[in-house]
Design an enzyme around this catalytic site. Structure first.
Site, short mmCIF file in Angstrom:
data_model
loop_
_atom_site.label_atom_id
_atom_site.label_comp_id
_atom_site.label_asym_id
_atom_site.label_seq_id
_atom_site.Cartn_x
_atom_site.Cartn_y
_atom_site.Cartn_z
N ARG A 1 76.54 28.56 102.04
CA ARG A 1 77.30 27.33 101.86
C ARG A 1 77.15 26.45 103.10
NH1 ARG A 1 81.92 29.72 98.71
NH2 ARG A 1 81.21 31.81 98.24
N ASP B 1 95.77 38.58 97.99
CA ASP B 1 95.79 39.94 97.44
C ASP B 1 94.41 40.45 97.08
OD1 ASP B 1 95.19 38.44 95.22
OD2 ASP B 1 96.94 39.05 94.04
N GLY B 2 93.39 39.60 97.26
CA GLY B 2 92.03 40.03 96.98
C GLY B 2 91.68 40.07 95.51
N ARG C 1 79.31 37.25 89.57
CA ARG C 1 78.69 35.93 89.69
C ARG C 1 77.24 36.08 90.13
NH1 ARG C 1 82.04 31.53 92.92
NH2 ARG C 1 81.66 32.85 94.73
N ASP D 1 83.07 24.63 102.15
CA ASP D 1 82.80 26.03 101.80
C ASP D 1 82.48 26.18 100.31
OD1 ASP D 1 85.68 25.28 102.02
OD2 ASP D 1 85.96 27.12 100.87
N ASN D 2 82.69 25.12 99.55
CA ASN D 2 82.36 25.15 98.13
C ASN D 2 81.15 24.29 97.82
OD1 ASN D 2 84.51 26.86 97.63
ND2 ASN D 2 85.93 25.20 97.16
N GLY E 1 87.32 36.41 100.92
CA GLY E 1 88.59 37.12 101.01
C GLY E 1 88.80 38.08 99.86
N ARG E 2 88.13 37.78 98.75
CA ARG E 2 88.32 38.62 97.55
C ARG E 2 87.00 38.78 96.81
NH1 ARG E 2 90.87 34.62 92.97
NH2 ARG E 2 90.00 32.69 93.79
#
Ligand code: AMP
Ligand code: MG
Length: 502
Positions: free
Chosen positions: A185, A127-128, A178, A254-255, A94-95
């Site tokens: 994932r 808000d990204g 990163r 997802d993590n 999303g961001r």
């Protein structure tokens, strides 16, 4: 002279190319006034990137998302995920954006990814953007974990955007770069599986196999071997977390990576006064992701991965009325149920090293479990205990109890440990030295992390860099750093909470 950043990265884009259905091409949203807050020179060198060029204004523009370097094909990756047990069919970046993949100096493929780089089609209400505190937290925690020898995604840089983000008040904004073995994932498999396209799922699995678990390709049943490899990687990873007292805090599917790297340092923290029920995350009301639950949750998440692989494990092509499902379930279950033994084997090995033992004893599990019970009962500092034990060993091990201010039962336990050490007949000083190499003196203690991040949020990154130096030398003997080894004051420890920072 302007630095030439066009040659900074030699990008490949294998995920974007091979798995286009699992991503959306997207561009970062530029930020107003990028300022470099932290840059990882060591990691840059590992990646074969020129640190000076990367920190030039042109390099900074890339790290801020203000310029997209040649060869990058930025994508927002799609993924689903079970969050706190409930299924979300569409999460995705999303961001964040994957810029591309580079080959590091050891020949390994590594993702270069921006987090906080603006809204994407997966942003939903977000808000990204990201705030300075949580991005520096991810940087610090990842580097600390790496220094502890634990597989992890890492930060190359954190850039202040010169903009504010609205959270619990207005906070300075940041973009994190990163670096990861990949961003595939468990949730990526969940997303692909529910698209109902077996060929796509197979392509994803084959991509993940060749990238992370290549030996599975040679196995008689590649997708079973793949599942087994991921189960093994996660069993080893979570055992290492447990051994250093790490609480991930938000172990949603997802993590959880397929590579076996730790990812997503949101509300993570290290346990201090030992209690398996410890949970710091403000959003984890039920304690699902408490310290002591992590192995069980890992297995639960791996079960979600296994479910997605069922059609690949047995496609029913060799007959049978159920299309192979029952057989696949039985096979996958066999692999999943190996998790506790795999985890235990890694954990026992690690505990032996922490306690200076080199041989396997019949009663090791009980010896270690009883120690944890004592640490819990007396609320002893988990990290500090093992260093104190080594110190006591150098002089008089019976002093340990008074050194750590434990109750009377520790004396009995110490005697059992001593018997075990005596049986190995090694020199006490050599054992203590080995323990000091196996046990960190410096971890990112919660009160120090909060102090450093608060200062950085107020514009002073000095304490952050000092703490980073300390936690990236976890076993150093540096008397001038003694305050970094001290447990949090009681006033701090009580009611400590971490936040996702989203
Ligand atoms: P996380 O808690 O960081 O694992 O994020 C969970 C999901 O929320 C992911 O799909 C993120 O991309 C998304 N997300 C988190 N924060 C934001 C944000 N500020 N704007 C857009 N998406 C976000
Ligand atoms: Mg996440």
């Amino acid at each position: 002279m302007a630095a030439d950043v066009s040659t900074l990265f030699e990008f490949d884009n294998s995920f974007a190319r091979e798995l286009a259905d699992l991503s959306v091409e997207w561009q970062p949203t530029p930020v107003r006034e990028p300022v470099l807050l932290a840059f990882n020179e060591t990691l840059a060198s590992e990646l074969g990137i020129d640190p000076a060029a990367m920190q030039s204004p042109e390099g900074l523009a890339v790290l801020a998302g203000n310029a997209v370097p040649a060869g990058a094909a930025p994508i927002a990756m799609a993924y689903a995920g079970h969050q706190f047990g409930g299924y979300s069919p569409r999460l995705g970046d999303g961001r964040a954006l994957l810029l591309g993949e580079v080959t590091d100096v050891s020949g390994a493929r590594r993702d270069i990814h921006l987090k906080g780089s603006g809204r994407t089609p997966f942003a939903r209400g977000g808000d990204g953007r990201a705030a300075v505190g949580p991005m520096l937290r991810e940087y610090l925690m990842g580097e600390a974990m790496h220094a502890l020898g634990i597989p992890t995604t890492r930060a190359l840089a954190v850039v202040h955007t010169g903009e504010y983000v609205a959270r619990e008040g207005m906070l300075p904004g940041a973009v994190l770069t990163r670096v990861a073995a990949s961003h595939i994932r468990v949730g990526t498999f969940e997303y692909a599986a529910r698209l109902g396209n077996p060929a796509l799922l197979r392509r994803l699995a084959d991509h993940a196999i060749s990238r992370h678990h290549p030996s599975a390709a040679e196995a008689e049943q590649p997708y079973v071997a793949f599942l087994e490899s991921v189960v093994e990687a996660q069993a080893s990873l979570v055992a290492r977390w447990m051994l250093v007292g790490f609480i991930h805090g938000v172990m949603n599917t997802d993590n959880m990576t397929i590579s076996g790297e730790t990812i997503d340092y949101g509300p993570c923290a290290f346990v201090d006064r030992f209690d398996p029920a410890t949970v710091y995350s403000s959003i984890d009301q039920g304690g699902r992701y408490a310290y002591g639950n992590q192995p069980r949750i890992a297995q639960w998440n791996l079960t979600r991965l296994a479910e997605t692989l069922l059609p690949l494990i047995d496609d029913g092509s060799d007959g049978g009325s159920d299309g192979g499902t029952d057989r696949a379930v039985a096979t996958a279950t066999g692999v999943l149920t190996s998790f506790p033994d795999r985890f235990r084997a890694h954990w026992l090995d690690g505990m032996r090293a922490k306690l200076g033992l080199v041989s396997v004893g019949d009663d090791d599990q009980a010896l270690f479990d009883d120690l944890l019970d004592l640490l819990h009962r007396d609320r002893l500092d988990y990290t500090g205990f093992f260093r104190s034990a080594a110190t006591a060993l150098r002089t008089d091990v019976t002093q340990l109890r008074s050194m750590v201010a434990a109750g009377p039962d520790l004396a009995d336990w110490t005697e059992r440990w001593q018997v075990r050490l005596d049986a190995e007949s090694r020199d006490a000083h050599a054992v203590a030295a080995a323990m000091d190499r196996a046990n960190p003196r410096f971890i990112p203690r919660n009160h120090l992390v909060e102090e450093a991040l608060a200062a950085a949020t107020d514009g002073d990154v000095g304490p952050f860099h000092e703490l980073l130096d300390v936690v990236t030398h976890p076993v150093a003997e540096r008397p001038e750093w003694s305050r970094f080894a001290d447990p949090a004051p009681d006033s701090f420890a009580h009611g400590y909470q971490t936040f996702c920072g989203t």
